[in-house]
Write an enzyme that holds these catalytic residues in place. Structure first.
Site: not given
Ligand SMILES: [Zn+2]
Ligand SMILES: [Zn+2]
Length: 664
Positions: A19, A92, A94, A96, A300, A302, A347
Site C-alpha cells: 500500500e 499490512d 491486519d 484493514e 508492525y 498496530r 501476532h
C-alpha cells in the site's frame, strides 16, 4: 516502483503489491530482480463521502467505489499484473490490510494468479518466509473490516442529521468517538462533584546522637489506630504532644525487592509511553512508528500482542550476554502473555527488527521513538533488579503513643534498569539502630486537601479505552484525533476537557441513545467484530441485530427529543455593535470565537483570544495571547500584532520564572 527499464520488466516473473511507496522501496532493496514491487498509495476503493452507500434492504451490502484519483495507479497495476506470472498482495497484516488486498484482487485482470502474503516486519527473512507460504485472502478478516465500516457508516449517517436538527448544523457523531467523548465528560463531572476534604500532614525531624544524622518521619498511627488529623485544632494538639514526647527507634524493617522488567510494547503501551515521555499525541506516535515500520526498522506497530518471535528472542539474549554480561540476562526466557482477550491479527509485540541495528542512521522523532522501542525490548529479557527497601518506625511516647514512619530504597543490582532508566532515585536512610533514642529537632504540620481525580491525558485515555475493551490498535489514534478535530474536547496542559459543544452533543446522544453509547455495549460490539474476524460470527447478523432497534429509536427521537442548547460562556463585556447584548464565547467548527448573545438578531463577531495574564516582553504594551498556527500548533504572540511581531513557542511565563534570582 519499477526498478528497471520497460524491456527488462517484461521478463519479470512476480508482482508484489503493497500500500505504501516507502514499503515498496524497502522491499525493492532486498528482493531479487525478478520481483516488481508496486504501491497502491492507500485504499483504492472506499465508500463515497455521500450518499450512505450501504444497501440496508439488501443485507447491508456496501457500495465500494474506486477512489477518485487512483485510476492511474490501478491501470499501472493491471498492466504489470498481465505481464507477471504470479501476483502477491502484501498489504499490512491486519483487517484493514486484508480489506485493501480484497479490493486489489477485484481490480486485477481475470486469469492472474493471485496470492496473499503477510509479514509482521519488512525484512529479507520475514518476506522470504512469507513468499514460501502464500495463502488466499482471508474472507473473515475482510468481513470484520466491512462490518466496522458499515456499522460506523450507519451510526454516523443516521445521527448527524439528528444532531443538526436538535443541537446545531454541521455536527457529527461516531460510534467509538462518542464513547471516548463520554469518558472525558464523565470525568469532568466527577471533578466538579468532588468534595475536597481537609487533612494535615504531620512531620517530625529527628536525630540520634551522631552529628548531622537527622531525618524526617511522618505521623502514621495514634495509639495503634490510623492517625486522623483533619483540622487545625487536632493538628495543633498533636503537635503540642509531639513537642514534649520521648522518641525511640521502635523498629527497622528491611526487605529485598525484586522487580521484573516491563513487557515489550503494544500499540496501547507505546502510545502511552510516548505521550508521557515526549508529550506526543497518539496520532503523531503512530505516524512516526509507521515510518519506522515501512523502513524495516520495527515490527508492525498496530498490535495488541505481546508475543516475540523465537528467533528474535534468541538474538536478543545473545546480544545481552555480549554487551552487558551473563549476569544481566534473565535466568529463563521471559514469556509475556497477551492480556487482551481480543484476537487481533498482528501476532507480535512492537520490537526492533534487528537488535543490533545501527540506529545512527535515524534522526529526530524517528530516533527518539526507535530508542524507546529498542530499550523496552532489550530490557524485557534482562535480569530483575534488586533493591533493599528499609522502613524505620519511630515511636513518640507522650500523652499518646504516636507512630511515625519513613522508608527508603537502594538499588543493589540494576538488572534491566541498566538500559531502561526508570526515573526512580535511591532514597538513602541514616544509620540508626533499633531501640536507639532520638531527639526531636522540630515538628510541623501542613494543611492539605484530598484531590479530585485527574483529567485524562493522551496516555490515561488510551489506557482507559483499552481497559473498557473499547479501543483497538487501529482505533486509538483516530478516535482521539477525531474528537479533537471536531472541537468536542480541547487540551489544557496536555489534558482533555470538554467544550460546550462536546457537552451538548454528549448529553443529546447519551440522553436519547442510552444503550448505543454505553461502555459495555460498545465493548461487546468490538468483541463481536473480533469474532467475525475469527470466522465465528456472520458479519451481517450483528448489524441486523443492531440496526432494527437503532433505526426505530432514530425515528422516535426525531419526533420527540427536545432541542439542546449549547452552553455559552459570558465575557462580561457589552457588544460594541448593538450595545445591548453581552459578548459570549462560542465554539464553532474552527474553534472558539466571540459573538453577541443576541445572535442571530445581532451578527457581531470577533476573534477569540486567550490572554495569559502578562504583558508582551518585546513592546511591553500588548497582552501576550495564545494563538494557533494554520496547522493548529499553539504559540504565544502579542495582541498588538501586526504592530508588534512578538511570537514564541515557549511560554514566556516560564522564562520569567527562571530568570528570577534564586531566593533563599
Ligand atoms: Zn450585539
Ligand atoms: Zn508586543
Amino acid at each position: 516502483m519499477t526498478r528497471s527499464c520497460r524491456l527488462c520488466s517484461s521478463l519479470k516473473m512476480t508482482l508484489i503489491i503493497v500500500e505504501s511507496p516507502t514499503k515498496a522501496k524497502t522491499l525493492g532493496n532486498f528482493l531479487p530482480k525478478e520481483y516488481d514491487v508496486e504501491a497502491t498509495y492507500g485504499h483504492i476503493m472506499d465508500l463515497p463521502k455521500s450518499p450512505i452507500s450501504v444497501d440496508i434492504e439488501n443485507n447491508f451490502r456496501p457500495d465500494y467505489k474506486v477512489v477518485s484519483d487512483r485510476e492511474d495507479t490501478i491501470a499501472s497495476i493491471q498492466k504489470l499484473a498481465k505481464k507477471s506470472k504470479n501476483v502477491f498482495i502484501a498489504t499490512d497484516p491486519d483487517r484493514e490490510g486484508e480489506a485493501i488486498a480484497a479490493h486489489v484482487n477485484e481490480i486485477l485482470p481475470k486469469g492472474a494468479v493471485v496470492k496473499r502474503i503477510a509479514f509482521h516486519e519488512i525484512t529479507k527473512e520475514a518476506v522470504e518466509e512469507a513468499i514460501k507460504h502464500p495463502r488466499e485472502i482471508d474472507k473473515n478478516l475482510v468481513n470484520a473490516q466491512i462490518a466496522r465500516r458499515v456499522l460506523d457508516r450507519l451510526v454516523g449517517y443516521k445521527l448527524s442529521p439528528l444532531l443538526w436538527k436538535k443541537v446545531r448544523r454541521g455536527l457529527s457523531a461516531g460510534r467509538v468517538q462518542s464513547v471516548a467523548l463520554r469518558i472525558i465528560i464523565e470525568r469532568e463531572e466527577e471533578i466538579k462533584a468532588f468534595d475536597k476534604k481537609e487533612y494535615w500532614e504531620i512531620t517530625c525531624k529527628v536525630t540520634n546522637s551522631k552529628q548531622g544524622n537527622s531525618f524526617n518521619v511522618m505521623l502514621d498511627k495514634v495509639d495503634g489506630k490510623k492517625a486522623l488529623v483533619n483540622n487545625k485544632k487536632i493538628a495543633d494538639e498533636v503537635l503540642t504532644h509531639l513537642r514534649s514526647a520521648k522518641y525511640i527507634v521502635s523498629d527497622i524493617i528491611k526487605k529485598e525487592i525484586k522487580r521484573n522488567p516491563y513487557p515489550p510494547y503494544t500499540t496501547s503501551t507505546m502510545t502511552q509511553s510516548a505521550a508521557v515521555k515526549f508529550g506526543w499525541p497518539a496520532k503523531k506516535t503512530m505516524s512516526v512508528a509507521q515510518k519506522l515500520y515501512e523502513q524495516g526498522m520495527i515490527t508492525y506497530h498496530r498490535t495488541d500482542s505481546l508475543n516475540i518471535a523465537v528467533s528474535a528472542i534468541a538474538k536478543l539474549r545473545a546480544y545481552i550476554v555480549e554487551n552487558y554480561g551473563e549476569k544481566y540476562l534473565s535466568e529463563r526466557v521471559r514469556v509475556y502473555k497477551t492480556k487482551s482477550k481480543s484476537a487481533q491479527e498482528a501476532h507480535e509485540a512492537i520490537r526492533p527488527t534487528e537488535v543490533t541495528n545501527n540506529k545512527s542512521k535515524l534522526v529526530g522523532d524517528q530516533k527518539k521513538l526507535y530508542e524507546l522501542i529498542w530499550t523496552r525490548f532489550v530490557a524485557c529479557q534482562m535480569a530483575f533488579s534488586i533493591s533493599d527497601r528499609t522502613r524505620i518506625d519511630v515511636l513518640a511516647n507522650g500523652k499518646k503513643k504516636y507512630l511515625l514512619k519513613t522508608s527508603g530504597e537502594i538499588v543493589k543490582f540494576d538488572g534491566w534498569r541498566k538500559v531502561l532508566v526508570s526515573g526512580a532515585h535511591d532514597v538513602v536512610l541514616p544509620d540508626v539502630l533499633k531501640g536507639e533514642d532520638l531527639s526531636l529537632i522540630k515538628a510541623d504540620g501542613e494543611q492539605k486537601f484530598t484531590q479530585p481525580p485527574a483529567r485524562y491525558n493522551e496516555a490515561s485515555l488510551i489506557k482507559k479505552l483499552e481497559e473498557l475493551g473499547i479501543g483497538r490498535p487501529s482505533t486509538y489514534a483516530p478516535t482521539i484525533s477525531t474528537i479533537m478535530a471536531r472541537n468536542y474536547v480541547e487540551k489544557e496542559d496536555r489534558k482533555f476537557l470538554p467544550t460546550p459543544v462536546g457537552e451538548a452533543v454528549n448529553s443529546f446522544l447519551v440522553g436519547n441513545f442510552p444503550t448505543v453509547f454505553e461502555y459495555g455495549f460498545t465493548a461487546q460490539m468490538e468483541d463481536n467484530l473480533d469474532r467475525v474476524a475469527e470466522g465465528k460470527l456472520a458479519w451481517t447478523s450483528e448489524i441486523k441485530k443492531f440496526w432494527g432497534p437503532f433505526n426505530k429509536k432514530i425515528l422516535s427521537v426525531e419526533k420527540k427529543a427536545k432541542r439542546i442548547k449549547i452552553r455559552t460562556e459570558k465575557l462580561d463585556r457589552k457588544c460594541p455593535e448593538c450595545k445591548k447584548g453581552q459578548l459570549v464565547v462560542r465554539v464553532g467548527r474552527f474553534g472558539k470565537f466571540i459573538s453577541c448573545e443576541r445572535f442571530p438578531d445581532c451578527k457581531y463577531t470577533e476573534k477569540f483570544v486567550q490572554k495569559i495574564g502578562m504583558k508582551c516582553p518585546k513592546c511591553k504594551k500588548g497582552d501576550v495571547v495564545i494563538k494557533k498556527t494554520r496547522k493548529g500548533r499553539p504559540f504565544f504572540g502579542c495582541f498588538r500584532y501586526p504592530d508588534c511581531e512578538y511570537a514564541s513557542w515557549k511560554d514566556p511565563r516560564k522564562k520569567s520564572e527562571k530568570e528570577k534570582p534564586a531566593s533563599g
